[in-house]
Design an enzyme around this catalytic site. Sequence first.
Site, PDB file in Angstrom:
ATOM      1  N   CYS A  38     -13.068  77.787  16.018  1.00 32.08           N
ATOM      2  CA  CYS A  38     -13.039  77.289  17.392  1.00 32.08           C
ATOM      3  C   CYS A  38     -14.426  76.951  17.932  1.00 32.08           C
ATOM      4  O   CYS A  38     -14.601  75.942  18.628  1.00 32.08           O
ATOM      5  CB  CYS A  38     -12.295  78.245  18.308  1.00 32.08           C
TER       6      CYS A  38
ATOM      7  N   HIS B 235     -11.840  83.494  21.953  1.00 34.15           N
ATOM      8  CA  HIS B 235     -11.522  82.097  21.662  1.00 34.15           C
ATOM      9  C   HIS B 235     -12.284  81.219  22.643  1.00 34.15           C
ATOM     10  O   HIS B 235     -12.580  81.635  23.766  1.00 34.15           O
ATOM     11  CB  HIS B 235     -10.012  81.893  21.802  1.00 34.15           C
TER      12      HIS B 235
ATOM     13  N   SER C 150      -7.338  75.972  17.026  1.00 33.85           N
ATOM     14  CA  SER C 150      -6.772  77.308  16.899  1.00 33.85           C
ATOM     15  C   SER C 150      -5.678  77.267  15.838  1.00 33.85           C
ATOM     16  O   SER C 150      -5.136  76.206  15.538  1.00 33.85           O
ATOM     17  CB  SER C 150      -6.176  77.748  18.250  1.00 33.85           C
TER      18      SER C 150
END
Length: 165
Positions: free
Chosen positions: A20, A61, A78
Amino acid sequence: MLTLMDTAKCMIREALPIKCMEAVVLSIYLTNGVPCLGRFPINFKSELPARPGMSQKYFYHVVLGLAHGNRFGAIGLSRRSNLMDKKLEFTSLYELVSDFEEAYKNCGHRLVKVRIGNLISHDTYSIAPIPWKGITVYPRAEDPQEAKSKVDRFSRELRSSLRAK
């Protein structure tokens, strides 16, 4: 920015798998030629509900938030399709964050913290770092109405900064 743009060029040249964070850098590079597009980092911290005999696990994330006119969206990467790209169809930044929160719930996670950074420069030769810190929202601890007003206020600041450029 200068170093990150070189990194993005290497990622394209080498075509190796990325995560990510690398996807955010690559997204910054690929959207750099669109000056009317506001770009800002959105960081997430989530947790899996604790189970007997298991320690608490946190997950991190990041995606690249986008603002164009009166719409918001995101670009990211993702393993979960609902935790990456979001079309430029959200009428508020809070709607976008809420959509991510719902996606986390659908994955069995609880969102602990969301940090939304400031606008990223379109100047390829800038030596300024990515502005990671802007506002932080704690979805589980804050009153939803207070969180909404905080994000909406920050959203107005982002749009104002974008118009000024």
